[in-house]
Design an enzyme around this catalytic site. Structure first.
Site, PDB file in Angstrom:
ATOM      1  N   LYS A 154       0.803  -1.230   0.000  1.00  0.00           N
ATOM      2  CA  LYS A 154       0.000   0.000   0.000  1.00  0.00           C
ATOM      3  C   LYS A 154       0.841   1.288   0.000  1.00  0.00           C
ATOM      4  O   LYS A 154       0.473   2.285   0.596  1.00  0.00           O
ATOM      5  CB  LYS A 154      -0.963  -0.002   1.203  1.00  0.00           C
ATOM      6  N   ASP A 190      -5.834  -6.551  10.104  1.00  0.00           N
ATOM      7  CA  ASP A 190      -7.180  -5.943  10.117  1.00  0.00           C
ATOM      8  C   ASP A 190      -8.287  -6.931   9.749  1.00  0.00           C
ATOM      9  O   ASP A 190      -9.407  -6.857  10.272  1.00  0.00           O
ATOM     10  CB  ASP A 190      -7.256  -4.672   9.248  1.00  0.00           C
TER      11      ASP A 190
HETATM   12  C1  GLC Z   1      -2.680  -5.171   2.371  1.00  0.00           C
HETATM   13  C2  GLC Z   1      -1.896  -5.828   3.516  1.00  0.00           C
HETATM   14  C3  GLC Z   1      -2.796  -6.736   4.330  1.00  0.00           C
HETATM   15  C4  GLC Z   1      -4.038  -5.987   4.775  1.00  0.00           C
HETATM   16  C5  GLC Z   1      -4.756  -5.387   3.561  1.00  0.00           C
HETATM   17  C6  GLC Z   1      -5.989  -4.592   3.944  1.00  0.00           C
HETATM   18  O1  GLC Z   1      -3.033  -6.143   1.458  1.00  0.00           O
HETATM   19  O2  GLC Z   1      -0.807  -6.565   2.988  1.00  0.00           O
HETATM   20  O3  GLC Z   1      -2.108  -7.235   5.464  1.00  0.00           O
HETATM   21  O4  GLC Z   1      -4.889  -6.855   5.463  1.00  0.00           O
HETATM   22  O5  GLC Z   1      -3.854  -4.532   2.874  1.00  0.00           O
HETATM   23  O6  GLC Z   1      -5.677  -3.507   4.754  1.00  0.00           O
END
Ligand code: GLC
Length: 445
Positions: A154, A190
């Site tokens: 991200k 999350d």
């Molecule tokens: C990215 C992260 C993952 C998280 C997702 C949603 O894919 O690698 O760990 O759960 O974003 O936030």
């Protein structure tokens, strides 16, 4: 509009037929099994060390929910009997410089915000609190409250964190700020938080999904199926597994996806995330639109506006565009003006709307296919009832996303799809971290 042909071609390229969906389900199953056995796979299938809550956990907990440029600190009281007191939440914004800076500055800032929160909530030095730390990046867990960062996603690239225990780094930062009464007792993704929060209230919940800036899912797996797990048993002999589905790569890519991936921070990685999540959907649509502009299908009189600039067309813009049901597409016209396209014809606005719909429809169908794969991995004949807790801006705010996912599930499962209930689990990731902190506090390891 000169001709519909280029747009029809785009529609075909992005189409996810039922046959494609079935192929995704098969490929996803294979990758899940490889990941669970520790073989090379695009799905990391990370054991989280924890089972679902019983619903009887109680006490006051703090959660630090961090997974993007906004992060939140929460206080939650679990009352037992599947009940909670209302959350107390404070929101903070992470300075853009920090997400590419040093680990010291980054964790120092988070610890400073926690200090601020404890002062505001009047949690005195003598009051001990357990903290659940939601850290929404791929982390290889090494305990309920320990795990090393595998890679940033991200757009984050804080130096000196990859390969390190993030709980250790945060604990050191807390100590530097003189916070001695807070113990980090759980490290949570999350998706896991979202699943935990919902299953605290309803035991039928067995899948957690985030469809926001990033995307990912977790589910409840039977311990004997996690053949790479050599740790102790859990309460029900099941464990929540963080799939890290954003990295799934057995998907057909268009030339637009390939271009986006090549120009990204992490080429070759997070392929599903780049088709589905809020961080990338707008950019995929922009690349298609730029192509249509260059084929003179759009804006031959008014130039390219912001469309020439990488990252300038956002997923939020797509939501506004797809939401416009007016005959003259007035909101789209107003938005285009803001995006430096002063004049647009109705045909051009229709083309833009159609393009956004094509891109987001693919995202929803691919997500539904992966969800179908998880459900059939747990329950091949869809014999049981499954509640799926979903959080994130794309699922919550994008006008057609949830509807398109639901209709894809109906295509796959027919009438049995009524056994799948998708629920919006707002604030789930933070609330769930507090729940997992409680589960962890009741465990032996
Ligand atoms: C990215 C992260 C993952 C998280 C997702 C949603 O894919 O690698 O760990 O759960 O974003 O936030």
């Amino acid at each position: 509009m000169k001709s519909d042909k280029p747009l029809n071609r785009v529609e075909q390229l992005f189409n996810v037929s039922l046959n494609d969906v079935q192929n995704i389900v098969k490929a996803f199953h294979l990758e899940m099994k490889r990941g669970l056995s520790g073989r090379k796979s695009s799905l990391k299938m990370i054991p989280t060390y924890v089972d679902r809550p019983t619903g009887n956990e109680n006490g006051k907990f703090i959660a630090l929910d961090f997974g993007g440029t906004n992060f939140r600190i929460l206080e939650l009281e679990l009352k037992g009997g599947r009940k909670t007191n209302p959350l107390k939440i404070m929101k903070f914004v992470l300075n853009k410089r920090l997400i590419k800076g040093t680990a010291n500055d980054f964790f120092g800032f988070i610890a400073g915000c926690l200090k601020n929160f404890l002062e505001k909530r009047k949690v005195g030095i003598g009051e001990e609190r357990n903290l659940g730390f939601t850290f929404s990046f791929p982390v290889k867990q090494t305990g309920t409250a320990a795990g090393t960062l595998v890679c940033w996603t991200k757009g984050f690239s804080v130096k000196g964190v990859m390969g390190k225990d993030v709980v250790g780094l945060l604990s050191e930062a807390l100590a530097r700020k003189g916070i001695t009464n807070v113990k980090i007792s759980a490290l949570v993704n999350d998706t896991v938080g979202t699943l935990a929060a919902e299953s605290y209230e309803d035991q039928n919940c067995d899948i957690g999904i985030i469809l926001g800036t990033g995307t990912n899912a977790c589910y409840v797996e039977e311990l004997p199926n996690i053949t790479k797990w050599h740790g102790p048993e859990t309460r029900t002999n099941r464990m929540i597994v963080n799939i890290e589905w954003g990295n799934f790569n057995k998907l057909r890519l268009t030339s637009y996806d390939k271009r986006l991936d090549k120009a990204s921070d992490n080429p070759g990685q997070q392929i599903l995330e780049k088709m589905v999540s809020g961080m990338y959907l707008g950019e995929v649509a922009r690349l298609v639109l730029i192509d249509l502009i260059s084929k003179y299908l759009l804006f031959s009189d008014s130039g390219t506006g912001i469309f020439n600039k990488t990252g300038s067309f956002k997923t939020e813009h797509m939501s506004i565009i797809e939401d416009d049901e007016s005959g003259d597409l007035t909101s789209i016209r107003t938005l285009l003006k803001k995006l430096n396209i002063p004049k647009s014809t109705l045909d051009e606005r229709r083309t833009i709307k159609k393009t956004c719909e094509i891109v987001s429809l693919r995202g929803a169908r691919v997500s539904a296919a992966c969800l179908a794969a998880i459900i059939t991995k747990m329950d091949p004949d869809l014999f049981r009832y499954h509640m799926v807790a979903i959080d994130g801006s794309v699922y919550e705010k994008h006008p057609s996303f949830s509807r398109n996912m639901k209709s894809c599930l109906q295509e796959i499962f027919g009438a049995r799809s009524s056994r799948i209930k998708m629920v919006l689990a707002k604030d789930g990731s933070g609330k769930g971290a507090a729940v997992i902190a409680a589960v962890a506090a009741s465990m032996q390891y």
